[in-house]
Each structure stands twice: as C-alpha cells, then as structure tokens.
Write a protein that holds these residues in place. Structure first.
Motif, PDB file in Angstrom:
ATOM      1  N   ALA A  85       0.805  -1.223   0.000  1.00  0.00           N
ATOM      2  CA  ALA A  85       0.000   0.000   0.000  1.00  0.00           C
ATOM      3  C   ALA A  85       0.835   1.269   0.000  1.00  0.00           C
ATOM      4  N   GLY A  86       2.099   1.207   0.387  1.00  0.00           N
ATOM      5  CA  GLY A  86       2.863   2.448   0.449  1.00  0.00           C
ATOM      6  C   GLY A  86       4.325   2.271   0.765  1.00  0.00           C
ATOM      7  N   PHE A  87       5.031   3.418   0.766  1.00  0.00           N
ATOM      8  CA  PHE A  87       6.467   3.449   1.024  1.00  0.00           C
ATOM      9  C   PHE A  87       6.776   4.530   2.050  1.00  0.00           C
ATOM     10  N   ARG A  88       7.846   4.316   2.799  1.00  0.00           N
ATOM     11  CA  ARG A  88       8.279   5.285   3.811  1.00  0.00           C
ATOM     12  C   ARG A  88       9.545   5.980   3.331  1.00  0.00           C
ATOM     13  N   TRP A  89       9.446   7.286   3.124  1.00  0.00           N
ATOM     14  CA  TRP A  89      10.538   8.087   2.572  1.00  0.00           C
ATOM     15  C   TRP A  89      11.297   8.744   3.718  1.00  0.00           C
ATOM     16  N   CYS A  90      12.581   8.476   3.825  1.00  0.00           N
ATOM     17  CA  CYS A  90      13.392   9.066   4.889  1.00  0.00           C
ATOM     18  C   CYS A  90      13.919  10.429   4.437  1.00  0.00           C
ATOM     19  N   CYS A  91      13.632  11.456   5.222  1.00  0.00           N
ATOM     20  CA  CYS A  91      14.016  12.837   4.886  1.00  0.00           C
ATOM     21  C   CYS A  91      15.117  13.301   5.837  1.00  0.00           C
ATOM     22  N   ILE A  92      16.009  14.148   5.357  1.00  0.00           N
ATOM     23  CA  ILE A  92      17.169  14.544   6.159  1.00  0.00           C
ATOM     24  C   ILE A  92      17.053  15.951   6.752  1.00  0.00           C
ATOM     25  N   SER A  93      15.918  16.614   6.546  1.00  0.00           N
ATOM     26  CA  SER A  93      15.746  17.959   7.099  1.00  0.00           C
ATOM     27  C   SER A  93      14.260  18.270   7.222  1.00  0.00           C
TER      28      SER A  93
ATOM     29  N   GLU B 155      12.848  19.020   3.836  1.00  0.00           N
ATOM     30  CA  GLU B 155      12.528  17.826   3.061  1.00  0.00           C
ATOM     31  C   GLU B 155      11.234  17.192   3.540  1.00  0.00           C
ATOM     32  N   VAL B 156      11.030  17.174   4.847  1.00  0.00           N
ATOM     33  CA  VAL B 156       9.780  16.629   5.395  1.00  0.00           C
ATOM     34  C   VAL B 156       8.597  17.423   4.865  1.00  0.00           C
TER      35      VAL B 156
ATOM     36  N   VAL C 254       2.403   7.473   0.613  1.00  0.00           N
ATOM     37  CA  VAL C 254       3.738   7.916   1.028  1.00  0.00           C
ATOM     38  C   VAL C 254       3.693   8.326   2.499  1.00  0.00           C
ATOM     39  N   THR C 255       4.608   7.792   3.273  1.00  0.00           N
ATOM     40  CA  THR C 255       4.780   8.207   4.664  1.00  0.00           C
ATOM     41  C   THR C 255       6.147   8.870   4.794  1.00  0.00           C
ATOM     42  N   CYS C 256       6.185  10.044   5.413  1.00  0.00           N
ATOM     43  CA  CYS C 256       7.424  10.810   5.523  1.00  0.00           C
ATOM     44  C   CYS C 256       8.039  10.626   6.910  1.00  0.00           C
ATOM     45  N   ILE C 257       9.305  10.254   6.956  1.00  0.00           N
ATOM     46  CA  ILE C 257      10.010  10.005   8.209  1.00  0.00           C
ATOM     47  C   ILE C 257      11.190  10.952   8.318  1.00  0.00           C
ATOM     48  N   HIS C 258      11.324  11.632   9.441  1.00  0.00           N
ATOM     49  CA  HIS C 258      12.424  12.580   9.643  1.00  0.00           C
ATOM     50  C   HIS C 258      13.629  11.828  10.200  1.00  0.00           C
ATOM     51  N   GLY C 259      14.661  11.652   9.363  1.00  0.00           N
ATOM     52  CA  GLY C 259      15.864  10.953   9.795  1.00  0.00           C
ATOM     53  C   GLY C 259      16.972  11.873  10.252  1.00  0.00           C
ATOM     54  N   SER C 260      16.797  13.176  10.084  1.00  0.00           N
ATOM     55  CA  SER C 260      17.733  14.223  10.531  1.00  0.00           C
ATOM     56  C   SER C 260      18.983  14.366   9.668  1.00  0.00           C
ATOM     57  N   ASN C 261      19.579  13.263   9.238  1.00  0.00           N
ATOM     58  CA  ASN C 261      20.776  13.346   8.409  1.00  0.00           C
ATOM     59  C   ASN C 261      20.927  12.074   7.582  1.00  0.00           C
ATOM     60  N   VAL C 262      21.888  12.093   6.657  1.00  0.00           N
ATOM     61  CA  VAL C 262      22.069  10.973   5.736  1.00  0.00           C
ATOM     62  C   VAL C 262      22.398   9.680   6.480  1.00  0.00           C
ATOM     63  N   THR C 263      23.313   9.765   7.442  1.00  0.00           N
ATOM     64  CA  THR C 263      23.722   8.562   8.166  1.00  0.00           C
ATOM     65  C   THR C 263      22.545   7.909   8.875  1.00  0.00           C
ATOM     66  N   ASN C 264      21.747   8.705   9.572  1.00  0.00           N
ATOM     67  CA  ASN C 264      20.577   8.157  10.265  1.00  0.00           C
ATOM     68  C   ASN C 264      19.611   7.509   9.290  1.00  0.00           C
ATOM     69  N   CYS C 265      19.402   8.152   8.151  1.00  0.00           N
ATOM     70  CA  CYS C 265      18.474   7.601   7.162  1.00  0.00           C
ATOM     71  C   CYS C 265      18.991   6.273   6.600  1.00  0.00           C
TER      72      CYS C 265
ATOM     73  N   GLY D  93      15.004  -1.353   8.525  1.00  0.00           N
ATOM     74  CA  GLY D  93      13.598  -1.569   8.215  1.00  0.00           C
ATOM     75  C   GLY D  93      12.656  -0.521   8.763  1.00  0.00           C
ATOM     76  N   ASN D  94      13.194   0.580   9.288  1.00  0.00           N
ATOM     77  CA  ASN D  94      12.344   1.638   9.829  1.00  0.00           C
ATOM     78  C   ASN D  94      12.004   2.709   8.797  1.00  0.00           C
ATOM     79  N   ALA D  95      12.582   2.603   7.619  1.00  0.00           N
ATOM     80  CA  ALA D  95      12.245   3.451   6.477  1.00  0.00           C
ATOM     81  C   ALA D  95      12.522   2.618   5.235  1.00  0.00           C
ATOM     82  N   ASP D  96      12.036   3.081   4.093  1.00  0.00           N
ATOM     83  CA  ASP D  96      12.154   2.263   2.887  1.00  0.00           C
ATOM     84  C   ASP D  96      13.151   2.780   1.859  1.00  0.00           C
ATOM     85  N   PHE D  97      13.335   4.093   1.759  1.00  0.00           N
ATOM     86  CA  PHE D  97      14.301   4.577   0.774  1.00  0.00           C
ATOM     87  C   PHE D  97      14.731   5.999   1.071  1.00  0.00           C
ATOM     88  N   ILE D  98      15.853   6.385   0.412  1.00  0.00           N
ATOM     89  CA  ILE D  98      16.444   7.714   0.552  1.00  0.00           C
ATOM     90  C   ILE D  98      17.234   8.007  -0.712  1.00  0.00           C
TER      91      ILE D  98
END
Length: 399
Positions: A29-37, A40-41, A61-72, A79-84
């Motif tokens: 049904a959807g994807f989780r997009w990891c954002c770095i700022s 971006e969110v 689409v579900t938006c997840i705040h990862g704060s930075n590239v490494t975290n994402c 498995g806590n996000a799907d792509f970056i």
C-alpha cells in the motif's frame, strides 16, 4: 596521525556495521521516505497529501524525519524506512537515478584538467609537481576527489600523514582549495597554508562566494587571471565562461591534460577526462520492494512531468530549501538497468579515485559490489544490503 580519507565512506561503514538487517519490507500500500531535514519533510508531506487523492494510481507515502544521511541509511537498513536519495559516495546497488540533461543520461559532469595552451610542454598529468593548482572547493567531486584520488592512486602524489589535503599540499607548489583550512576539512589544523596560497583570501579561503576563486567559475578565474597552472573543473566550464569573462577562445587558448600524458583540444572531453561523475541515486533494501519502488518512482515522475500542476518533484523553492528529495536541476528519473553495482554506476575512473582516497592503511576499502556481505563483529551473522538507484538528470555546478 589519524587518516582522514575515511570520510568518503563514513555512511557506508555505518550501514555495514549493523549486526543484522531486519527483513521488514514496505507493504504494497505504500512506502516510507526518509528525509534529512525539516524542509525535506515539508516537501514530502505535500507529496503525500496530493498522492493520497490518487490511491488508485499511486502508493501511499509516509514521511520520516531521519535528521541526516547517516541516520536515514541506518533506518533503511533496519527496516524503519524504505528509501532515501543519496550522492555518489553512498550508493551500493542502483535501480533509478537522476538525469540532468547533460550530454548523456545519468551524467553530472566530466572532471577535466584545464590548462592554457601556452603552458610549457613539460606539464602533463604525470608531472604537475611544484605546479600551481586551482580547485572549485575542498571535497568537490569534480575538482577535488577525482583529480587528487587519481593522482594518489597512480602513485603521482604520495601519501603524507594519511591526509589527502596534506599530501596534495606537498605535491603542488601552491593551490587554491576553498574550504581546505575550515574545521570541516581541517579538523586537526594540519592542512598546509599552501592550499590557500593563490586564493584571493589566503588566510581563510572560505568555501563560499566570498572567495573569488570558489566554485568552477572561481577555479577558471584562478587559471585565467591568477597564477594557476591547471584548473580541475567541469568539462563545460571553459565553454560557459570563455569569451564572456575575457577575450580568449576555447579552441585556441585552452587544452586538456589527459591521463596518458598527452594534451588535447577542450572539445575532446569524452576521451580526455579524469572521471565521469554520475548523478545521485535512490537506495533501498533488497527484496520484492525493489521492483515495485522503481516502478512507482518512474510512474510518479512521468505523471508529474506531464501534469506539472499536480506536484513539482524537482523544484524546492516553495519549501525553503534546495535539492530537497531530488536535485532541483533534475530533468527526469531514469532506470539504471544493468549499471546496478557500485563500480558500474560510478565508472572505472571515479571508482578508482574514491578507492584511492581510502587506500591508506588506516582506512577501510570499499566493497566492489553494491550488494555487500560482511561478517559483523561479535554476531557471527552475515548482512546483505542492496540499493536501488534512481538517476536524475542534473548538472551540479558550483558558482
């Protein structure tokens, strides 16, 4: 002295350090997009909102705040996000990429060594010792990573203290490398002052437009109006600026230095270059999601390009940022197809340059495959990570 070439692969090593990678996949049904700022969110939430009204056409689409590239990267791996979306230093298995509409798909730029035609015949790519060099900025893929990595890898520049900036400073007589003395690129305050000796601001040479010789435009000025002997720039730089900033002629007054020791006309950049710098990609985990995510991104891109009122994927101005989710200079997304490994996507010369900058004994070497299997410390388990690359047509030029 601790080696600093490791910064090229920091994010990769973080991912590979996981004891295991969970097998969680996105639901159909959807994807989780990891954002770095936050910016971006904001853009991601707008996309999620407009696609929510098109459920039959697009996945949620579900938006997840990862704060930075490494975290994402960590979140995608666990498995806590799907792509970056990632830059060249971080990719490992490609599916789609940004395309910038420059000569060929998936190309950001060719890195070239530009000289003025009247430079003595003794100056070649293998004999630039004690010459004066002009670079767009510290850490720049085109003007720093590609040339210095290649010169170190070919044994022309010798390691000094496991620090590429210190090593370059020992090789070139003087240089302009904006940002080389900043805390980001000089954390131990050991980089030589010679790296800023021919900049207009010799004491600090900041990595911004306050330094006249910053960026590709600035490195060109360093060559044409300053004391520089060679400028490491994009293949387009000489065509964009010659005749505009001066009365010079690209065909008459400039040459390129080739890796085989020869020099040639500036129009021969496809044959005479230091490396082909590829565009950014999209990364995810292995599994059935790879194919569905690639199809979803390509379908979304096509729909947005034919229906610009729906959502502007490659425009970040509304959200108070730049290059959010995708580079603003992207023209479209493309399928990387068979170029789905690290080495295939980066290309032989750029891959070699990146590896060379990590070749000091204190630095981990990068795997040759985008799908990597390592034995984590203390677990006895193997991990496997896979990346899908979305290629964006983009030309990132520092100005």
């Amino acid at each position: 002295m601790k080696c600093r070439g490791y910064f090229l692969f920091t994010s990769l090593v973080t991912v590979l350090s996981f004891g295991h990678i969970l097998s969680l996949l996105a639901t159909p049904a959807g994807f989780r997009w990891c954002c770095i700022s936050e910016a971006e969110v904001s853009k991601c939430l707008h996309l999620a909102n407009v696609t929510s009204h098109q459920i039959a056409r697009f996945a949620r689409v579900t938006c997840i705040h990862g704060s930075n590239v490494t975290n994402c990267i960590n979140m995608v791996g666990s498995g806590n996000a799907d792509f970056i979306t990632l830059g060249q230093k971080n990719i490992y298995q490609a599916v789609v990429a940004e395309d910038y509409g420059k000569h060929e798909e998936g190309l950001e730029s060719y890195s070239v060594a530009l000289i003025q035609s009247n430079l003595s015949d003794g100056a070649t790519m293998n004999s630039l010792k004690d010459r004066k060099s002009c670079h767009p900025a510290a850490g720049d893929a085109v003007g720093w990573t590609a040339p210095v990595g290649l010169l170190i890898g070919r044994g022309v520049i010798q390691w000094d203290g496991c620090n590429p900036y210190q090593s370059s400073g020992e090789y070139f007589d003087q240089s302009c490398v904006p940002g080389a003395l900043s805390t980001e690129y000089n954390p131990q305050n050991s980089n030589p002052m010679s790296l800023c000796a021919i900049c207009t601001n010799q004491k600090t040479c900041p990595r911004n437009v306050s330094e006249r010789y910053f960026g590709y435009h600035g490195a060109y000025r360093c060559l044409t109006e300053g004391p520089g002997d060679v400028a490491f720039v994009s293949h387009l730089t000489v065509f964009e600026l010659t005749g505009v900033e001066n009365g010079l002629n690209p065909g008459r007054d400039f040459k390129l230095l080739c890796l085989d020791g020869t020099r040639t006309d500036v129009g021969a950049f496809q044959q005479c270059n230091l490396a082909r710098i590829p565009s950014r990609v999209v990364m995810t985990r292995p599994g059935s999601m790879v194919k569905s995510l690639k199809q979803w991104l390509l379908r979304l891109d096509e729909y947005c390009r034919t229906n610009p009122h729906f959502f502007q994927m490659f425009n970040s101005s509304t959200y108070g940022g730049k290059d959010l989710l995708f580079a603003d200079s992207t023209v479209k997304l493309i399928d990387v197809k068979e170029k789905n490994t690290t080495q295939a996507w980066l290309g032989e010369k750029y891959y070699f340059a990146l590896q060379s900058l990590s070749s000091c004994p204190e630095v981990l070497a990068v795997s040759r495959s985008l799908t990597v299997r390592l034995k984590p410390r203390g677990t006895g388990k193997f991990i496997s990570i896979e990346f899908i690359t979305v290629v964006l047509t983009l030309y990132c030029c520092l100005t």
